[in-house]
Enzyme design. Structure first.
Site, mmCIF file in Angstrom:
data_model
loop_
_atom_site.group_PDB
_atom_site.id
_atom_site.type_symbol
_atom_site.label_atom_id
_atom_site.label_comp_id
_atom_site.label_asym_id
_atom_site.label_seq_id
_atom_site.Cartn_x
_atom_site.Cartn_y
_atom_site.Cartn_z
ATOM 1 N N GLU A 124 -104.343 47.600 27.957
ATOM 2 C CA GLU A 124 -105.406 46.706 27.599
ATOM 3 C C GLU A 124 -106.413 46.667 28.816
ATOM 4 O O GLU A 124 -105.860 46.453 30.017
ATOM 5 C CB GLU A 124 -104.977 45.236 27.414
ATOM 6 C CG GLU A 124 -106.259 44.344 26.732
ATOM 7 C CD GLU A 124 -105.845 43.029 26.271
ATOM 8 O OE1 GLU A 124 -104.694 42.713 26.502
ATOM 9 O OE2 GLU A 124 -106.766 42.127 25.810
ATOM 10 N N GLY A 264 -101.866 38.668 35.227
ATOM 11 C CA GLY A 264 -100.568 38.020 35.141
ATOM 12 C C GLY A 264 -99.337 38.671 34.542
ATOM 13 O O GLY A 264 -98.503 38.730 34.929
ATOM 14 N N GLU A 267 -98.854 41.429 26.807
ATOM 15 C CA GLU A 267 -98.285 41.161 25.603
ATOM 16 C C GLU A 267 -97.926 42.242 24.631
ATOM 17 O O GLU A 267 -97.419 42.155 23.525
ATOM 18 C CB GLU A 267 -99.007 40.139 24.954
ATOM 19 C CG GLU A 267 -100.371 40.709 23.869
ATOM 20 C CD GLU A 267 -101.622 40.456 24.982
ATOM 21 O OE1 GLU A 267 -101.491 40.486 26.137
ATOM 22 O OE2 GLU A 267 -102.789 40.644 24.253
ATOM 23 N N GLU A 301 -97.679 34.953 26.753
ATOM 24 C CA GLU A 301 -97.516 36.379 26.320
ATOM 25 C C GLU A 301 -96.709 36.335 24.824
ATOM 26 O O GLU A 301 -96.878 37.040 23.937
ATOM 27 C CB GLU A 301 -96.872 37.197 27.219
ATOM 28 C CG GLU A 301 -97.482 37.357 28.565
ATOM 29 C CD GLU A 301 -99.081 37.483 28.526
ATOM 30 O OE1 GLU A 301 -99.412 38.056 27.777
ATOM 31 O OE2 GLU A 301 -99.684 36.914 29.289
ATOM 32 N N HIS A 304 -98.661 35.514 21.937
ATOM 33 C CA HIS A 304 -99.686 36.669 21.497
ATOM 34 C C HIS A 304 -99.016 37.458 20.502
ATOM 35 O O HIS A 304 -99.544 38.167 19.635
ATOM 36 C CB HIS A 304 -99.868 37.654 22.645
ATOM 37 C CG HIS A 304 -100.873 37.275 23.524
ATOM 38 N ND1 HIS A 304 -102.265 36.877 22.774
ATOM 39 C CD2 HIS A 304 -101.484 37.274 24.877
ATOM 40 C CE1 HIS A 304 -103.174 36.735 23.828
ATOM 41 N NE2 HIS A 304 -102.703 36.893 24.961
#
Ligand code: B3K
Ligand code: ZN
Length: 857
Positions: A124, A264, A267, A301, A304
């Protein structure tokens, strides 16, 4: 300033077109090798609609070795700078590519890269194109089958998305693993990990009886430090079932921790990859803040899986659809784990510290931006945190039952699809929300202002209110729906009236409240129901009443903060110390209640950060602000010393006790110690040293180290050395050592930072380390802003060096300089000059160019 030689085109929401080709299925084979990985891809492609357009596959830094269409090998085309364009005659084809990737040269940490001997991925937003040729956009969803082949000794663990689908030996000491993901997903959710990893294992049985194998993969020595992350994961799985009716949908859920990661965590479907800092924890190495952050991010996460994966985004302009919603969900989860009041205070403090300044500065953008140059620059506080505030407002307006029904509808209607903000709003509207009004919040940049004029008519016992909303950033934009609960209090603290459900929808709202016999004190935007700035702030007498008597804990905190800000801004502007007595009185009263709720009292007495004080001023004078805040600390120490000592002596806890009560006591003790060290008082520095030496938790150790870090006591040098020697082998802990020195308000901090940049453990390729030392310094308002601009030059050097390695990091690092307009001379002009110097350097990345250009515009 010289303009960049090449600026790629701006992407616009209004240019969105449905994909011309779909890819219902993709098969991937990875021949993993430390130096050069071969990726074989089989894409079944399908024309989407009636058109003759070619198939466009994105690709970046890929060496194309083979191309075949429907089994026929093609002459090798020369891929353009950003991909392959292939003319195809029919509606369905099989496109096969073979590419090579040199992942060891990948310092951007996007696509496939190496971290500490492991191979991992980050896709991503647009990293999948660095792995294989593919339509790398979130609305192309495919079923994935993945085969990983690697040396069995070097990479014994081979993970990808979905469920395991076979494994076995290969000749030459190699082995393979196959993975099958039954849920169609966009390329940004693809992941693989290969390495010598050990797992903490557990399981979770979903409410419909599916037994899910849970594993958290780390280096073998770190396995015991994964327990908190595992407990957080199980709590998150249970919470999402109870609160949203969302169940997990695969047989396995894997988390992998890596030390080199741009943010951080990520997902990826069934295979979350985490920055190790948000996985590894025990009381000896992690603070209570770290424990809470781990629970929040593990939850985030995991959540998600529905808000992001099962329902994904149609395009990157819709990013807040998954991020704002998921932040809201993780905030609810954290509130359920701890104290809702404290979580709300922390959330609003974070919003004001990062999102409000962002929205008031050159990088301001709507929660749904309408254009961008580089999408990586839009993973912002606005998209995440303001986005979460929008969901919170809608949830509050609907109430829990209808909000839940609306979410159920959203998930049901959009499962397996790539959705838009409109799809979300449609589900909310079906349950009764004024969705067309709330849609406006997604379009407007800027923090709205709400100004309230009150007129009391004693004869008629009536209060007339004129409430005006405005948005300085979007003067002509239509008015917003603003939930604006308020209450009225008498000067003796009695609550006179309460209006919990007011929704402002017009530029001006007039209200008339009868039965108000005395001039009341107004407590506005209670609970921080809307992310707005309310004006005017009440006077100090009124704030003192609210700080003592408000029954909404956020409003009480807010009154105390306003009281401190009023005293501090008066001291900066007029050199007046008048406000100190009011603050001291209110604080004495608050401290008197510390045994009832230590965490809440701790939040209440926390002095506003220097940057927040600056945000209240017409222009920022960092020296005057620092002096005023230090003056207030000393005055409070002088007046409240006995109470603070009493708290410090009474708040001992066992570091293994992670209950909200124990965490609250540690937080209060740390804040008390910070005030006790307002001067280099001998007794206080000795107490801090003792606290450090005797600490049974990292929280106590860190609060002692932080309190000492700003002063001149010899103990400071000693504890820094002790800390370094104890934790030198644990990178995510050593980051704290770098940060605490970069954030020190001592006058020599810049020279210390320069020195630490030469420390053998400083590695500019590691985002955590770079952030701790360099961004930590850039956010240190008192010391980053020196009168010669030496701090700015230091930052600029790191920005330019980092841009060659990792453009995403560079674009973040430069941001403190973009705020130059807010700063008085000499600082503002010097900041601008440094920013312009960065802008004129050759060959800047697209990421850095976009931020610098916006900052200079
Ligand atoms: N979705 C990722 C963020 C990706 C950032 C890309 N630059 C983590 C998260 O928000 O959950
Ligand atoms: Zn997220």
């Amino acid at each position: 300033m010289q303009s960049p030689a090449f600026l790629p085109p701006v992407k616009r929401l209004s240019d969105y077109r449905a994909p011309e080709w779909r890819v219902p299925h993709i098969g991937l084979v990875f021949e993993l090798d430390p130096a050069r990985t071969i990726v074989r891809a089989r894409l079944s492609v399908e024309r989407n609609g009636d058109h003759q357009a070619p198939l466009r596959l994105d690709g970046e830094e890929l060496e194309l070795l083979e191309l075949a269409i429907d089994g026929a090998v093609q002459p090798l085309p020369n891929p353009g700078a950003d991909g392959l364009v292939i003319d195809l005659p029919d509606g369905h084809h099989l496109v096969e590519t073979v590419v090579a990737i040199r992942q060891e040269a990948n310092s951007r940490l996007m696509g496939l890269y190496a971290s500490g001997g492991k191979l991992c991925t980050q896709c991503e937003a647009e990293g999948f194109r660095r792995i294989t040729f593919f339509p790398d956009r979130p609305d192309v969803l495919s079923r994935y089958h993945v085969r990983l082949e690697a040396d069995a000794g070097r990479f014994p663990v081979l993970l990808s998305n979905g469920n395991p689908a076979g494994r076995g030996e290969l000749p030459g000491g190699r082995h393979f693993a196959e993975w099958d993901d039954p849920f169609p997903k966009p390329g940004y959710l693809f992941a693989l990990v290969a390495g010598d990893l050990a797992a903490l294992e557990d399981s979770f049985t979903t409410r419909s009886g599916r037994k899910v194998a849970l594993s958290i993969w780390v280096g073998a020595a770190d396995v015991p430090r994964c327990r908190h992350a595992m407990e957080s994961l199980k709590a998150a799985m249970a919470w999402d079932e109870a609160a949203y009716g969302r169940e997990y949908d695969l047989d396995v859920f894997n988390i992998v921790a890596v030390h080199d990661f741009n943010f951080g965590a990520m997902e990826n479907k069934g295979l979350n990859i985490f920055n190790a800092k948000y996985v590894l924890a025990d009381p000896d190495t992690a603070t209570d803040w770290d424990f809470d952050a781990i629970a929040a991010i593990v939850g985030h996460e995991y959540f998600h899986n529905w808000s992001g994966n099962r329902v994904t985004c149609r395009d990157w302009f819709q990013l807040s659809l998954k991020e704002g919603f998921t932040v809201f969900r993780d905030q609810q989860f954290s509130a359920a784990l701890g104290s809702p009041a404290v979580k709300r205070i922390e959330g609003v403090r974070a919003l004001r510290a990062s999102q409000f300044p962002e929205d008031a500065g050159p990088l301001s953008h709507p929660v749904r931006p309408d254009h961008y140059l580089e999408i990586s620059n839009f993973y912002t506080a606005t998209v995440y945190d303001k986005g979460a505030e929008l969901i919170r407002m809608m949830a509050g307006r609907l109430g829990p039952d209808r909000f839940r029904a609306a979410c159920d509808r959203y998930f049901a209607d959009n499962d397996g699809k790539a959705a838009t903000v409109e799809d979300f709003l449609a589900a909310m509207q079906a349950e009764g929300l004024e969705a067309p009004l709330f849609a406006r919040w997604y379009e407007q940049a800027g923090t709205p202002h709400v100004a309230v004029e009150a007129r009391h008519e004693p004869g008629a016992a009536r209060l007339e209110l004129l409430i005006r909303q405005s948005n300085p950033r979007a003067a002509d934009a239509p008015p917003l729906p603003i939930p604006f609960p308020f209450a009225l209090f008498a000067p003796d603290g009695r609550k006179l009236a309460e209006e919990p459900a007011l929704l402002l929808t017009e530029r001006e709202t007039r209200l008339s409240i009868d039965g108000v016999g005395e001039p009341p004190i107004l407590s506005l935007n209670r609970g921080f129901a809307a992310p707005v700035i309310t004006r005017p702030a009440p006077g100090r007498a009124a704030l003192s009443v609210l700080a003592a008597h408000e029954d909404d804990s956020f409003a009480r905190y807010e009154a105390m903060q306003q009281l401190m800000l009023s005293a501090l801004t008066d001291s900066v502007v007029r050199g007046s110390a008048e406000g100190v007595e009011d603050v001291a009185r209110a604080m004495t009263a608050a401290l008197g209640q510390w045994r009832d709720d230590p965490a809440l009292v701790a939040e209440t007495i926390l002095l506003p950060a220097e940057s927040l004080i600056g945000d209240q001023m017409p222009e920022v004078d960092p020296e005057a602000i620092h002096a005023a805040r230090e003056g207030l600390r000393r005055a409070l120490f002088a007046r409240l010393g006995d109470q603070l000592w009493d708290i410090w002596h009474s708040c001992d806890t066992d570091g293994r006790d992670l209950s909200p009560q124990a965490k609250g006591l540690r937080r209060l003790k740390g804040i008390a110690l910070g005030l006790l060290l307002a001067t280099d008082d001998h007794e206080a520095t000795a107490a801090a040293f003792l606290q450090y030496a005797d600490a049974s938790s990292m929280t106590d150790r860190m609060s002692a180290l932080t309190a000492l870090s700003h002063g001149n006591a010899i103990e400071r040098v000693e504890v820094l050395k002790l800390f370094h020697d104890r934790y030198r082998g644990l990178p995510e802990v050593l980051d704290k050592w770098f940060l605490v020195q970069a954030a020190s308000t001592r006058p020599d901090t810049r020279r210390v930072v320069e020195h630490l940049a030469g420390h053998p453990a400083f590695d500019p390729r590691n985002p955590n380390r770079l952030r701790a030392l360099v961004l930590g310094f850039g956010m240190n308002q008192a010391r980053f802003h020196d009168r010669e601009g030496a701090g700015y030059a230091l930052l600029a050097r790191h920005v330019l060096a980092t841009d060659r390695l990792n453009p995403q990091s560079a674009a973040r690092l430069v941001q403190p300089l973009t705020r130059w307009r807010r700063f008085a001379a000499p600082w503002g002009p010097l900041m601008r000059a440094e920013l312009a110097r960065i802008g004129s350097a050759p060959d800047l990345s697209r990421d850095l160019t976009e931020v610098v250009q916006a900052g200079l515009a």
